[in-house]
Design a protein around this motif. Structure first.
Motif, short mmCIF file in Angstrom:
data_model
loop_
_atom_site.label_atom_id
_atom_site.label_comp_id
_atom_site.label_asym_id
_atom_site.label_seq_id
_atom_site.Cartn_x
_atom_site.Cartn_y
_atom_site.Cartn_z
N TRP A 47 -1.86 -3.42 -8.10
CA TRP A 47 -1.86 -4.27 -9.26
C TRP A 47 -0.81 -3.91 -10.25
CZ3 TRP A 47 -3.11 -1.84 -13.50
CH2 TRP A 47 -3.83 -0.74 -13.47
N ARG A 65 0.72 4.80 -8.06
CA ARG A 65 0.02 3.67 -8.85
C ARG A 65 -0.75 2.58 -8.10
NH1 ARG A 65 -1.42 3.96 -12.96
NH2 ARG A 65 -0.94 2.10 -14.03
N PRO A 66 -1.56 1.93 -8.58
CA PRO A 66 -2.40 0.87 -7.65
C PRO A 66 -1.64 -0.18 -7.76
CG PRO A 66 -3.28 0.87 -10.18
CD PRO A 66 -2.42 2.39 -9.74
N GLY A 125 -5.89 1.42 -2.82
CA GLY A 125 -7.10 2.04 -3.19
C GLY A 125 -8.17 2.10 -2.22
N PRO A 173 -4.13 5.02 -5.91
CA PRO A 173 -2.75 4.66 -5.55
C PRO A 173 -2.81 3.51 -4.44
CG PRO A 173 -2.80 6.90 -6.09
CD PRO A 173 -4.17 6.58 -5.94
N ASP A 215 0.85 -1.13 -0.08
CA ASP A 215 0.06 0.04 -0.04
C ASP A 215 0.91 1.24 0.06
OD1 ASP A 215 -2.33 1.30 0.10
OD2 ASP A 215 -2.38 1.37 2.20
N HIS A 247 -6.46 -7.12 -5.82
CA HIS A 247 -5.05 -6.52 -6.74
C HIS A 247 -4.52 -7.83 -7.17
CE1 HIS A 247 -5.07 -2.19 -5.95
NE2 HIS A 247 -5.83 -2.45 -5.01
N PRO A 283 -9.48 -0.98 -7.47
CA PRO A 283 -9.30 0.45 -7.59
C PRO A 283 -8.47 0.90 -8.26
CG PRO A 283 -9.76 -0.62 -5.14
CD PRO A 283 -9.54 -1.58 -6.23
N GLU A 284 -8.59 2.34 -8.75
CA GLU A 284 -7.75 2.80 -9.81
C GLU A 284 -6.72 3.96 -8.87
OE1 GLU A 284 -6.77 2.40 -12.81
OE2 GLU A 284 -8.65 1.08 -13.40
N GLY A 300 2.65 1.67 -3.42
CA GLY A 300 1.72 2.45 -4.39
C GLY A 300 1.51 3.63 -4.35
N LYS A 301 1.25 4.18 -3.09
CA LYS A 301 1.18 5.51 -2.88
C LYS A 301 2.41 6.39 -3.16
CE LYS A 301 -2.34 4.66 0.85
NZ LYS A 301 -2.76 4.53 2.27
#
Length: 409
Positions: free
Chosen positions: A114, A111-112, A365, A362, A103, A322, A359-360, A106-107
């Motif tokens: 996945w 980006r997410p 999501g 970051p 998590d 994800h 979710p799209e 991604g943040k």
């Protein structure tokens, strides 16, 4: 960027407790202020003891480390104390912390998750649901009534689901495998027949058990339900006996699924070698997202499919989606739709016509409602899930209650 702080929140979903008695959420914060959420699916010790394990794993193997170094932190944890073998409690702690690292990453990269796992392989993820009682269904009668189960299945299909899971096969006990009672065999066949009649060819039937049978007992059960074409026979024998799993996979016609109680590549490899056709890792226990990605690749090499398990809260649910978005051999992913699941992540995940989209936003999501989680502390003494001590009843009706039933006096 370094991992700096840990917070653990144990929250209890309102009765009847779909998803277990409590969920263990973890929040990591980096030294530059990025936060990440994870969920530990671990129930071998109580939540207070588990909190201590989580804090120890973080302090010993992760604090001060770059969250990108997931494999390094996994190997430290897996090898801790001169082990280098699966440890359900320790890996449960690490799994939730590892999800929180993804998590954060991604943040940090906007980006997410996945996208960091290999990108979008699947636009949508097929969802399946357990059969829960409708408002007019009395409990515990619902759990042994094939007609009520068929009504619940028809309701799920009307809402778009193409697969439903149910487990009418009797109790799971601390005593290990048993032979099913004739009543359990008959009830299981009746459930399959009634649900198949209700849904026709619009939905797959997912026959759930909890490792309660001997190999011979599971083979009898598999032959009893096979005429109704269930997609899988879930965890037919205790999870520590791969040889027994192999006997069941070879001895009856229903594809075998397993994995809810397994952790790390080692145990899933044994299940695949035994003939498991569908793997069901619980990401908050199996080693986290990176380990689950490896398990998916191993399953692909064996011609097996993935169906991530969910009997937990919505943070693990998000991680499942994800993973499912990024792998080629996803079959479906379990979901639990309750107002509390939805509110805890502020509606970030929706099941629409039986499918879910990652979710799209970051990271995972999701936006966890921390105040809501803290407003529902767990104050009881029971574990997340528990097995009964009493043996299978061969005289009276065996009633397996879902959710988190109240303790009997």
């Amino acid at each position: 960027m370094k991992l700096a702080d840990l917070d653990v929140i144990v929250t209890a979903p309102p009765a009847p407790g779909w998803g277990g008695r409590y969920w263990i959420l973890v929040r990591l914060t980096t030294d530059d202020g990025i936060t990440g959420w994870g969920e530990c699916y671990a129930s071998t010790v109580g939540p207070d003891a588990m909190r201590t394990v989580i804090e120890d794993v973080f302090a010993r193997h992760m604090e001060g480390e770059n969250p990108e170094n997931i494999e390094l932190m996994f190997r430290r944890t897996y090898s801790s104390g001169f082990t280098q073998r699966p440890d359900l409690t320790v890996m449960g702690a690490f799994s939730g912390l590892e999800i929180a690292c993804w998590d954060i990453l991604g943040k940090a990269h906007d980006r997410p998750v996945w996208a960091l796992l290999g990108g979008r392989m699947n636009d949508r993820v097929r969802a399946y649901t357990y059969l829960y009682p409708l408002p007019h269904h009395p409990t515990p009668d619902f759990w042994i009534d094939a007609g009520m189960a068929a009504e619940a299945a028809a309701d799920c299909v009307a809402r778009g689901y193409t697969a439903v899971k149910f487990d009418p096969a009797g109790p799971y006990t601390i005593r290990g495998g048993h032979q099913p009672a004739m009543g359990d065999l008959n009830r299981s066949e009746r459930f399959c027949a009634k649900i198949r009649e209700a849904v026709g060819n619009r939905a797959d039937l997912l026959f759930g058990t909890h490792g309660q049978f001997t190999p011979a007992g599971a083979i009898r059960m598999g032959h009893a339900i096979a005429p109704h074409q269930p997609l899988w026979f879930e965890e037919p024998v205790p999870p520590d006996d791969a040889a027994a799993l192999a006997r069941v996979a070879q001895g009856q016609p229903v594809p075998v699924a397993t994995g809810e109680r397994l952790t790390t590549l080692t145990e899933f490899n044994a299940a695949l070698q035994a003939g498991a056709a569908i793997l069901q890792p619980a990401l908050g226990r199996a080693g986290g997202l990176n380990e689950a990605r490896k398990i998916a690749t191993l399953a692909q090499a064996h011609g097996a499919l993935m169906a991530p398990h969910l009997y937990a809260g919505p943070v693990e649910w998000a991680a499942n989606i994800h993973l499912a978005t990024a792998i080629p051999n996803i079959l479906m992913a379990e979901t639990i739709e309750t107002p509390f699941h939805d509110a805890l992540i502020k509606g970030a995940i929706k099941v629409e016509e039986g499918y879910m989209s990652a979710p799209e936003a970051p990271g995972l999501g999701i936006d966890v409602d921390e105040d809501l989680a803290r407003a529902h502390p767990y104050t009881d003494t029971g574990l997340h899930l528990e097995m009964q001590e009493a043996p299978c009843d061969y005289t009276s009706e065996n009633i397996f209650e879902g959710g988190a039933p109240a303790k009997s006096d």
